[in-house]
Design an enzyme around this catalytic site. Structure first.
Site, PDB file in Angstrom:
ATOM      1  N   ASP A 168       0.843  -1.201   0.000  1.00 44.88           N
ATOM      2  CA  ASP A 168       0.000   0.000   0.000  1.00 44.88           C
ATOM      3  C   ASP A 168       0.882   1.257   0.000  1.00 44.88           C
ATOM      4  OD1 ASP A 168      -2.222   1.577   0.203  1.00 44.88           O
ATOM      5  OD2 ASP A 168      -2.792   0.987   2.241  1.00 44.88           O
ATOM      6  N   GLY A 171       1.086 -10.276   4.207  1.00 45.11           N
ATOM      7  CA  GLY A 171       2.114  -9.484   4.883  1.00 45.11           C
ATOM      8  C   GLY A 171       1.694  -9.210   6.312  1.00 45.11           C
TER       9      GLY A 171
HETATM   10  N1  AR6 Z   1       5.237  -5.259  -4.828  1.00 42.31           N
HETATM   11  C1  AR6 Z   1       4.640  -6.454  -4.700  1.00 42.31           C
HETATM   12  N2  AR6 Z   1       4.352  -7.018  -3.506  1.00 42.31           N
HETATM   13  C2  AR6 Z   1       4.714  -6.333  -2.400  1.00 42.31           C
HETATM   14  C3  AR6 Z   1       5.335  -5.063  -2.434  1.00 42.31           C
HETATM   15  C4  AR6 Z   1       5.595  -4.520  -3.736  1.00 42.31           C
HETATM   16  N3  AR6 Z   1       6.179  -3.339  -3.902  1.00 42.31           N
HETATM   17  N4  AR6 Z   1       5.563  -4.643  -1.161  1.00 42.31           N
HETATM   18  C5  AR6 Z   1       5.117  -5.629  -0.358  1.00 42.31           C
HETATM   19  N5  AR6 Z   1       4.603  -6.638  -1.083  1.00 42.31           N
HETATM   20  P1  AR6 Z   1       1.157  -6.176   2.909  1.00 42.31           P
HETATM   21  P2  AR6 Z   1      -1.485  -7.130   3.781  1.00 42.31           P
HETATM   22  C6  AR6 Z   1       3.998  -7.917  -0.662  1.00 42.31           C
HETATM   23  O1  AR6 Z   1       1.646  -6.170   4.320  1.00 42.31           O
HETATM   24  O2  AR6 Z   1      -0.875  -8.291   4.453  1.00 42.31           O
HETATM   25  C7  AR6 Z   1      -0.780  -2.091   4.754  1.00 42.31           C
HETATM   26  O3  AR6 Z   1      -0.257  -1.280   5.759  1.00 42.31           O
HETATM   27  C8  AR6 Z   1       4.382  -8.459   0.689  1.00 42.31           C
HETATM   28  O4  AR6 Z   1       5.645  -9.157   0.614  1.00 42.31           O
HETATM   29  O5  AR6 Z   1       1.518  -5.032   2.080  1.00 42.31           O
HETATM   30  O6  AR6 Z   1      -2.678  -7.331   2.931  1.00 42.31           O
HETATM   31  C9  AR6 Z   1      -2.209  -1.779   4.433  1.00 42.31           C
HETATM   32  O7  AR6 Z   1      -2.493  -0.399   4.571  1.00 42.31           O
HETATM   33  C10 AR6 Z   1       3.230  -9.404   0.969  1.00 42.31           C
HETATM   34  O8  AR6 Z   1       3.483 -10.680   0.365  1.00 42.31           O
HETATM   35  O9  AR6 Z   1      -0.457  -6.297   2.864  1.00 42.31           O
HETATM   36  C11 AR6 Z   1      -2.972  -2.591   5.404  1.00 42.31           C
HETATM   37  O10 AR6 Z   1      -3.089  -1.936   6.645  1.00 42.31           O
HETATM   38  C12 AR6 Z   1       2.051  -8.761   0.243  1.00 42.31           C
HETATM   39  O11 AR6 Z   1       2.603  -7.731  -0.586  1.00 42.31           O
HETATM   40  C13 AR6 Z   1      -2.111  -3.824   5.563  1.00 42.31           C
HETATM   41  O12 AR6 Z   1      -0.797  -3.447   5.216  1.00 42.31           O
HETATM   42  C14 AR6 Z   1       1.020  -8.114   1.170  1.00 42.31           C
HETATM   43  O13 AR6 Z   1       1.658  -7.519   2.260  1.00 42.31           O
HETATM   44  C15 AR6 Z   1      -2.542  -4.917   4.608  1.00 42.31           C
HETATM   45  O14 AR6 Z   1      -1.817  -6.076   4.902  1.00 42.31           O
END
Ligand code: AR6
Length: 381
Positions: free
Chosen positions: A33, A118
Site C-alpha cells: 500500500d 504481509g
Molecule cells: N510489490 C509487490 N508485492 C509487495 C510489495 C511490492 N512493492 N511490497 C510488499 N509486497 P502487505 P497485507 C507484498 O503487508 O498483508 C498495509 O499497511 C508483501 O511481501 O503489504 O494485505 C495496508 O495499509 C506481501 O506478500 O499487505 C494494510 O493496513 C504482500 O505484498 C495492511 O498493510 C502483502 O503484504 C494490509 O496487509
C-alpha cells in the site's frame, strides 16, 4: 500467458491495473500500500479520500497517476485470526471483486500482490492456494492476463511436501547418472522440424491420418485412395492444408528435382506441430477453448497456431499443450519433436515437468507454481 507468477515490485509493472492490498480506510499504510502510494504520487491519496473507505473483501478503483499502470484496484484482505473467522471466503472475495472490477474497466492485464500475506498475517502457503484457485476459476470463464507478484522470494511458500518430493526426484536423476552427463545424448535426440520415424506416427495416429502427408501424396502423384483425396481437398475449415499442398507442389516442380532427392523429401514432410495438436484435440473430443485454457495459453496465440500450419512454438508452449492433452512421457517426447525440441535431464524445468507427467498430475497451475519455486520458466506462451 493468461496466468503467471513473477517476482518483483508491483509498482513497476506495465499492466492495465495493479491491485493494492489496502486497509478499510483506503488512506494508505505500509507494505505494498505504501509503495503504491509513493510511486503513484499525492493525487492517488486525493482520489482515495473521495471513496470513503472500503469493506473487507470488497474493491474500489482509482487511476494510477504516476504509475505505469492505468488503474489501481484497492481491495482489503482479511486480518488472519486463526482461520475460523471467514478469512478464506473474505480473501477469495477480495480477489474475485478485484478481478470483476478489472473486467468492468476492460482491463486486459491485471497484477496482484499476495493480499493479506504481509502484516495481515495470512499463512503464506494458504494465501497462495486461495489466490491461485480464485484466479483460476475466474480465468475459466474470462479472458485476461493475470499476474501474481511475489515481492520477496523468501515469502513464497510452495507446498512443502511436494517441494521436498520434487527435490528428491531431481536429486535422483542426477545421482542415477541421467543428469548433465547425458546432455549431448539429449541434444542429439532433439531432431529438427520434420524427419519422422514410423514409430512416432503410431503414437500419434489415434484418429485421422496425418493430413500433410495426404496433401503431399495427393500432389506427388502416388496412388491415393479417393476418400483420402477428397478429404485432402475439401477441408474448408483448414486453409493451412492448402499451404502445404502449394508448398509441396512448388517443391515437386523444383528444377532438377529427382526421385528420392531433397524436393521429394520436402514434399513428404510429416505432420507439423499445429496439425498434431489439432488432431489430438479432435481425437479427445475437446473444445479448443477447453484445451488452450488447460494449457494456460491465451486465445490469440491459439488462433495463430490454428491458422498457421508451420507455426513454430516455444518449448514452453509445446509442453503446456502436452499437459493439457494429458500426454504420457513418450507421447510428450514425440510431440516435442514435432517442433524440434526434446526433454533433457540437464534442464531442471524439463525434469520438473517430467515428474508431474510421470505422476499423471496435469494441473498446469500446480506445475507452474513448482517451476516458479525452482526458479524456472513457466509453461504457457
Ligand atoms: N510489490 C509487490 N508485492 C509487495 C510489495 C511490492 N512493492 N511490497 C510488499 N509486497 P502487505 P497485507 C507484498 O503487508 O498483508 C498495509 O499497511 C508483501 O511481501 O503489504 O494485505 C495496508 O495499509 C506481501 O506478500 O499487505 C494494510 O493496513 C504482500 O505484498 C495492511 O498493510 C502483502 O503484504 C494490509 O496487509
Amino acid at each position: 500467458m493468461p496466468f503467471r507468477i513473477v517476482s518483483g515490485d508491483i509498482t513497476k509493472l506495465h499492466v492495465d491495473a495493479i491491485v493494492n492490498a489496502a486497509n478499510t480506510s483506503l488512506l494508505g499504510g505500509g507494505g505494498v500500500d505504501g509503495a503504491i502510494h509513493r510511486a503513484a504520487g499525492p493525487r492517488l491519496l486525493e482520489e482515495c479520500r473521495g471513496l470513503h473507505g472500503c469493506r473487507t473483501g470488497e474493491a474500489k478503483v482509482t487511476l494510477g497517476y504516476d504509475l505505469p499502470a492505468k488503474y489501481v484496484i484497492h481491495t482489503v484482505g482479511p486480518i488472519w485470526q486463526g482461520g475460523r473467522h471467514g478469512e478464506e471466503e473474505l480473501l477469495r472475495s477480495a480477489y474475485r471483486n478485484s478481478l470483476l472490477l478489472a473486467f468492468e474497466k476492460h482491463c486486459e492485464s491485471v497484477a496482484f500482490p499476495m493480499i493479506s500475506a504481509g502484516v495481515y498475517g495470512y499463512p503464506k502457503e494458504q494465501a497462495l492456494e486461495v489466490a491461485v484457485s480464485t484466479i483460476r476459476a475466474f480465468l475459466e470463464e474470462n479472458e485476461m492476463d493475470v499476474i501474481l507478484v511475489i515481492f520477496d522470494r523468501e515469502s513464497f511458500r510452495f507446498d512443502v511436501r511436494l517441494y521436498s518430493e520434487l527435490s528428491g526426484y531431481i536429486r535422483n536423476i542426477y545421482d542415477d547418472g541421467k543428469g548433465p552427463g547425458n546432455f549431448l545424448g539429449d541434444v542429439a535426440r532433439s531432431v529438427a522440424f520434420g524427419g519422422v520415424s514410423g514409430s512416432r506416427r503410431s503414437l500419434f495416429s489415434r484418429s485421422r491420418k496425418p493430413k500433410s502427408s495426404e496433401c503431399a501424396r495427393a500432389v506427388s502423384e502416388e496412388p491415393v485412395e479417393d476418400a483420402e483425396m477428397d478429404e485432402a481437398v475439401s477441408l474448408d475449415d483448414a486453409p493451412p492444408m492448402m499451404n502445404i499442398k502449394a508448398e509441396a507442389m512448388s517443391c515437386a516442380s523444383m528444377p532438377g528435382s529427382t526421385p528420392g532427392g531433397l524436393a521429394e523429401a520436402l514434399a513428404n514432410l510429416d505432420e507439423s506441430f499445429s496439425q498434431a495438436l489439432l488432431r489430438m484435440i479432435d481425437a479427445r473430443g475437446m473444445k479448443d477453448s477447453e484445451c488452450y485454457k488447460k494449457a494456460n495459453i491465451d486465445r490469440k496465440l491459439f488462433s495463430k497456431i490454428r491458422s498457421d500450419v508451420f507455426y513454430r512454438p516455444s518449448k514452453q508452449t509445446v509442453l503446456a499443450f502436452a499437459v493439457a492433452l494429458e500426454l504420457d512421457l513418450s507421447e510428450t517426447e514425440e510431440f516435442l519433436k514435432k517442433a524440434g525440441f526434446a526433454l533433457s535431464h540437464s534442464n531442471k524445468a524439463d525434469v520438473i515437468v517430467e515428474y508431474f507427467i510421470e505422476n499423471k498430475n496435469y494441473d498446469i497451475y500446480r506445475i507452474n507454481e513448482a517451476l516458479f519455486a525452482f526458479d524456472q520458466n513457466l509453461l504457457g506462451a
